[in-house]
Design a protein around this motif. Structure first.
Motif, PDB file in Angstrom:
ATOM      1  N   ASN A 124      98.978  16.613  65.805  1.00 42.36           N
ATOM      2  CA  ASN A 124      99.160  16.070  64.459  1.00 42.36           C
ATOM      3  C   ASN A 124      98.371  16.852  63.410  1.00 42.36           C
ATOM      4  O   ASN A 124      98.832  17.015  62.274  1.00 42.36           O
ATOM      5  CB  ASN A 124      98.765  14.594  64.428  1.00 42.36           C
ATOM      6  CG  ASN A 124      99.769  13.719  65.168  1.00 42.36           C
ATOM      7  OD1 ASN A 124     100.521  14.216  66.005  1.00 42.36           O
ATOM      8  ND2 ASN A 124      99.778  12.439  64.888  1.00 42.36           N
TER       9      ASN A 124
ATOM     10  N   ARG B  79     100.477  19.939  62.621  1.00 46.63           N
ATOM     11  CA  ARG B  79     101.648  19.609  61.784  1.00 46.63           C
ATOM     12  C   ARG B  79     101.212  19.217  60.364  1.00 46.63           C
ATOM     13  O   ARG B  79     101.890  19.516  59.388  1.00 46.63           O
ATOM     14  CB  ARG B  79     102.448  18.471  62.415  1.00 46.63           C
ATOM     15  CG  ARG B  79     102.886  18.708  63.840  1.00 46.63           C
ATOM     16  CD  ARG B  79     103.724  19.982  63.996  1.00 46.63           C
ATOM     17  NE  ARG B  79     103.715  20.427  65.382  1.00 46.63           N
ATOM     18  CZ  ARG B  79     103.355  21.625  65.779  1.00 46.63           C
ATOM     19  NH1 ARG B  79     102.962  22.529  64.885  1.00 46.63           N
ATOM     20  NH2 ARG B  79     103.372  21.951  67.053  1.00 46.63           N
ATOM     21  N   GLU B  80     100.077  18.558  60.285  1.00 41.80           N
ATOM     22  CA  GLU B  80      99.535  18.153  58.983  1.00 41.80           C
ATOM     23  C   GLU B  80      99.202  19.382  58.140  1.00 41.80           C
ATOM     24  O   GLU B  80      99.584  19.467  56.962  1.00 41.80           O
ATOM     25  CB  GLU B  80      98.291  17.306  59.211  1.00 41.80           C
ATOM     26  CG  GLU B  80      97.531  16.886  57.977  1.00 41.80           C
ATOM     27  CD  GLU B  80      96.272  16.112  58.360  1.00 41.80           C
ATOM     28  OE1 GLU B  80      95.201  16.436  57.812  1.00 41.80           O
ATOM     29  OE2 GLU B  80      96.364  15.201  59.211  1.00 41.80           O
TER      30      GLU B  80
ATOM     31  N   ALA C 289      90.307  15.509  54.640  1.00 44.37           N
ATOM     32  CA  ALA C 289      90.836  14.712  55.755  1.00 44.37           C
ATOM     33  C   ALA C 289      89.847  14.755  56.921  1.00 44.37           C
ATOM     34  O   ALA C 289      89.020  15.670  57.003  1.00 44.37           O
ATOM     35  CB  ALA C 289      92.194  15.256  56.200  1.00 44.37           C
TER      36      ALA C 289
END
Length: 246
Positions: free
Chosen positions: A186, A189-190, A140
């Motif tokens: 984010n 949380r990811e 990612a």
């Protein structure tokens, strides 16, 4: 003594190991590396060396090691023998940094399911089972990449540098703070969501966090993790040691 060299996107990390113990570590800039390296380190006493690089022309860049000595240098590649079973469907495309991370995670936690998260330019997730089977993982965009992408692909969003953003205040009240929250909050949380996925599917999971942003993330991730800044170098050393046994 083993010489370990890891060339990343921005720096070259150098370490010395004897057995499993690290005796030296330093990060070097890429400019003038050969001169800086030779000024800092003596090649005396070094028996073997391993190089991992995500950059082009690495063999030429580190050829000086053999010019100054007959030191055998192993350049880590996808087909280098490793102490685990590689079940990746396209092993020839697997980055040598991810190979080293898996070896390091397995070395630290043998006989356990291990998820290694490297939070650097990209955030990579690599999973190896307690049976020493590497299955793969995920890739990612990293924190800096996400901030740059929002600026690059829009006309009005500003370019924001990385910072120590307080994710407790996740409701942004300016455009800049909204962007920071959208990246830092984010990402946390990811990562926590991915860890939860693996825990649900695999028992006795151990999660190892490393990479340039691991200090920031380790303080904020609520899941149980082991912060390990040198796990990639440890993995490279483990691979080098493994060559002696095959």
């Amino acid at each position: 003594m083993n010489l370990i060299i890891d060339e990343g996107n921005s720096q070259i990390k150098v370490a010395l190991y004897k057995g499993d113990k690290q005796y030296f570590f330093k990060s070097f800039g890429k400019d003038h590396f050969e001169g800086d390296f030779l000024e800092e380190l003596s090649l005396k006493g070094i028996k073997k060396a391993i190089v991992s690089s995500v950059a082009k022309h690495s063999r030429e860049r580190f050829a000086f090691l053999q010019e100054y000595t007959s030191l055998p240098v192993l350049h880590l590649r996808a087909d280098t023998p490793v102490p685990f079973s590689n079940q990746y469907a396209s092993p020839q495309t697997l980055g040598c940094d991810r190979i080293a991370l898996v070896a390091g995670g397995m070395k630290r936690f043998p006989r356990r399911n291990v998820l290694v998260i490297d939070a650097g330019t990209c955030i990579t997730f690599d999973f190896i089972t307690k049976k020493k089977e590497y299955l793969g993982g995920a890739i990612a965009p990293g924190i800096a990449m996400r901030l740059k992408a929002m600026h690059h692909y829009t006309d009005k969003l500003p370019l924001i540098e990385e910072e120590d953003f307080d994710t407790e205040n996740f409701v942004g009240n300016t455009t800049a703070k909204c962007m920071l929250s959208g990246v830092y909050n984010n990402v946390l949380r990811e990562i926590e969501g991915v860890i939860a996925q693996y825990k649900k599917k695999y028992n006795s999971l151990t999660t190892v966090l490393t990479g340039g942003n691991h200090f920031y993330l380790a303080e904020r991730i609520k899941s149980t993790i082991f912060a390990a800044p040198f796990v990639l170098l440890e993995g490279m050393n483990a691979i080098l040691e493994y060559q002696k046994r095959i």
